[in-house]
Design an enzyme around this catalytic site. Structure first.
Site, PDB file in Angstrom:
ATOM      1  N   TRP A   1      -7.876 -14.646   9.256  1.00  0.00           N
ATOM      2  CA  TRP A   1      -7.810 -15.637   9.497  1.00  0.00           C
ATOM      3  C   TRP A   1      -8.547 -16.536  10.861  1.00  0.00           C
ATOM      4  CZ3 TRP A   1      -5.856 -16.248   5.348  1.00  0.00           C
ATOM      5  CH2 TRP A   1      -4.921 -15.882   4.177  1.00  0.00           C
TER       6      TRP A   1
ATOM      7  N   HIS B   1      -4.246 -17.320  11.640  1.00  0.00           N
ATOM      8  CA  HIS B   1      -2.798 -16.717  12.713  1.00  0.00           C
ATOM      9  C   HIS B   1      -2.249 -16.784  13.239  1.00  0.00           C
ATOM     10  CE1 HIS B   1      -6.097 -12.721  12.471  1.00  0.00           C
ATOM     11  NE2 HIS B   1      -6.942 -13.366  12.866  1.00  0.00           N
TER      12      HIS B   1
ATOM     13  N   ASP C   1     -10.248 -11.959  18.405  1.00  0.00           N
ATOM     14  CA  ASP C   1     -11.021 -12.287  18.282  1.00  0.00           C
ATOM     15  C   ASP C   1     -11.710 -13.196  19.211  1.00  0.00           C
ATOM     16  OD1 ASP C   1     -11.269 -12.282  15.334  1.00  0.00           O
ATOM     17  OD2 ASP C   1      -9.862 -14.038  15.076  1.00  0.00           O
TER      18      ASP C   1
ATOM     19  N   ARG D   1     -14.740 -11.441  21.578  1.00  0.00           N
ATOM     20  CA  ARG D   1     -16.106 -12.089  21.745  1.00  0.00           C
ATOM     21  C   ARG D   1     -17.052 -12.387  22.539  1.00  0.00           C
ATOM     22  NH1 ARG D   1     -17.698 -13.358  15.296  1.00  0.00           N
ATOM     23  NH2 ARG D   1     -19.492 -12.776  15.974  1.00  0.00           N
TER      24      ARG D   1
ATOM     25  N   HIS E   1     -11.631  -5.197  12.706  1.00  0.00           N
ATOM     26  CA  HIS E   1     -10.585  -6.120  12.387  1.00  0.00           C
ATOM     27  C   HIS E   1     -10.431  -6.433  10.494  1.00  0.00           C
ATOM     28  CE1 HIS E   1     -10.526  -9.162  15.872  1.00  0.00           C
ATOM     29  NE2 HIS E   1     -11.319  -7.803  15.850  1.00  0.00           N
TER      30      HIS E   1
ATOM     31  N   HIS F   1      -2.318  -9.353  16.040  1.00  0.00           N
ATOM     32  CA  HIS F   1      -3.781 -10.097  14.867  1.00  0.00           C
ATOM     33  C   HIS F   1      -4.280  -9.269  13.858  1.00  0.00           C
ATOM     34  CE1 HIS F   1      -7.722 -12.392  14.787  1.00  0.00           C
ATOM     35  NE2 HIS F   1      -7.729 -10.924  14.720  1.00  0.00           N
TER      36      HIS F   1
ATOM     37  N   ASP G   1      -5.181 -10.442   9.801  1.00  0.00           N
ATOM     38  CA  ASP G   1      -6.310 -10.481   9.291  1.00  0.00           C
ATOM     39  C   ASP G   1      -6.598  -9.079   7.965  1.00  0.00           C
ATOM     40  OD1 ASP G   1      -8.364 -11.724  11.167  1.00  0.00           O
ATOM     41  OD2 ASP G   1      -8.958  -9.498  12.266  1.00  0.00           O
TER      42      ASP G   1
ATOM     43  N   HIS H   1     -10.755  -9.090   4.636  1.00  0.00           N
ATOM     44  CA  HIS H   1     -10.622  -8.303   5.228  1.00  0.00           C
ATOM     45  C   HIS H   1     -10.997  -6.762   4.822  1.00  0.00           C
ATOM     46  CE1 HIS H   1     -11.479 -10.852   9.616  1.00  0.00           C
ATOM     47  NE2 HIS H   1     -11.554 -11.943   8.343  1.00  0.00           N
TER      48      HIS H   1
ATOM     49  N   HIS I   1     -15.801 -16.469   2.667  1.00  0.00           N
ATOM     50  CA  HIS I   1     -15.652 -15.161   4.007  1.00  0.00           C
ATOM     51  C   HIS I   1     -14.866 -16.797   5.116  1.00  0.00           C
ATOM     52  CE1 HIS I   1     -14.135 -12.319   6.897  1.00  0.00           C
ATOM     53  NE2 HIS I   1     -13.634 -12.576   7.357  1.00  0.00           N
TER      54      HIS I   1
ATOM     55  N   ASP J   1     -11.152 -17.852   5.522  1.00  0.00           N
ATOM     56  CA  ASP J   1     -10.344 -17.344   6.764  1.00  0.00           C
ATOM     57  C   ASP J   1      -9.734 -19.172   7.603  1.00  0.00           C
ATOM     58  OD1 ASP J   1     -11.102 -14.916   7.712  1.00  0.00           O
ATOM     59  OD2 ASP J   1     -12.575 -15.387   9.349  1.00  0.00           O
TER      60      ASP J   1
HETATM   61 ZN   LIG Z   1     -10.118 -10.747  13.321  1.00  0.00          ZN
END
Ligand SMILES: [Zn+2]
Length: 271
Positions: A24, A29, A68, A71, A87, A140, A144, A150, A174, A178
């Site tokens: 998500w 999330h 996430d 990153r 993930h 998380h 996911d 996922h 996707h 999400d």
């Molecule tokens: Zn994730």
């Protein structure tokens, strides 16, 4: 007792006493984390609050997208590189049956990651900082894992390579799953969690047995959802009919994820 076994025992006890009645984006999330927070036991709630206080946070939703967000954090690039493959899981069989050496080599997939971080979270010998990090990953990754794409099996990078049109704009399946699908309904995670929580408890599928394989079973459910007719939209078009047909599935996955996350935390933090 491993976290698997403790989860098994607790789920069996839970079902025995009262058989009760779902990556998500940030919205999904946060909804999952908020749903879980509302179903924590007093002991788990106290421990979650203690760990979150290390970063001056108060709710699981506050940390639910951290895995996430690293990153884009220059100081966390090593951690991101080591965890970016955790993930999701790519099933290599359309039967969606989890075969660890084939589907999760070297434990590098979301199923094994949940197991790994739940064990660390439950281990009081670990430092609070280490356990807080594990908590953030568990929150998380359980979210996911419930986003069907996922844990897909098709060779399209979990729908990332499957282009679609939505509201006259190009996207991919996707991204729709999400975020875009949920955003057709609400962009307020608290209100969304309120609404989903009022729908009552979720039923844990009776096929989840012997329960010591729950994390794999949840991924298999996601995989099977992507194989349902209509999940991949006709003509690559996300229209009102698609939203009407698929939003209930997305919301069911959020509810399942939230309730199950609470169970995992209640067991991991039971004493
Ligand atoms: Zn994730």
């Amino acid at each position: 007792m491993t976290i698997h076994r403790r989860l098994a025992v607790a789920v069996l006890a839970f079902l025995g006493v009262a058989p009760l009645a779902q990556a998500w984006g940030p919205l999904g999330h946060s909804v999952v984390a908020e749903l879980a927070q509302r179903h924590l036991s007093p002991a788990a709630k106290a421990e979650v609050e203690h760990l979150l206080s290390l970063e001056n946070k108060t709710s699981l939703a506050d940390v639910s997208s951290w895995a996430d967000e690293i990153r884009n954090d220059a100081n966390q690039q090593d951690l991101w590189k080591n965890t970016r493959g955790l993930h999701y899981i790519n099933f290599t069989s359309e039967k969606c049956n989890y075969v660890p050496p084939r589907d999760c080599p070297d434990g590098h997939c979301v199923v094994a990651a949940i197991d790994h971080y739940a064990e660390i979270l439950a281990d009081k010998k670990q430092s609070d900082a280490t356990r807080l990090e594990a908590l953030k990953f568990v929150v998380h990754f359980i979210g996911d894992e419930h986003q069907p794409l996922h844990a897909g099996y098709r060779d399209d990078k979990g729908g990332n390579d499957y282009q679609v049109q939505m509201n006259g704009k190009g996207s991919n399946l996707h991204r729709v799953w999400d975020s875009s699908l949920l955003l057709t309904h609400s962009n307020d995670w608290k209100a969304y969690a309120d609404e989903l929580d009022k729908r009552g408890m979720v039923t844990l599928p009776p096929t989840i047995a012997p329960f010591d394989n729950s994390f794999a079973q949840w991924a298999e459910e996601s995989c099977r959802a992507t194989a349902q007719p209509g999940f991949y939209p006709k003509g690559h078009k996300i229209d009102d009919a698609y939203v009407k047909a698929e939003l209930p599935l997305a919301e069911e996955r959020l509810r399942d994820a939230g309730r199950r996350l609470a169970e995992v935390l209640n067991i991991a933090l039971s004493n």
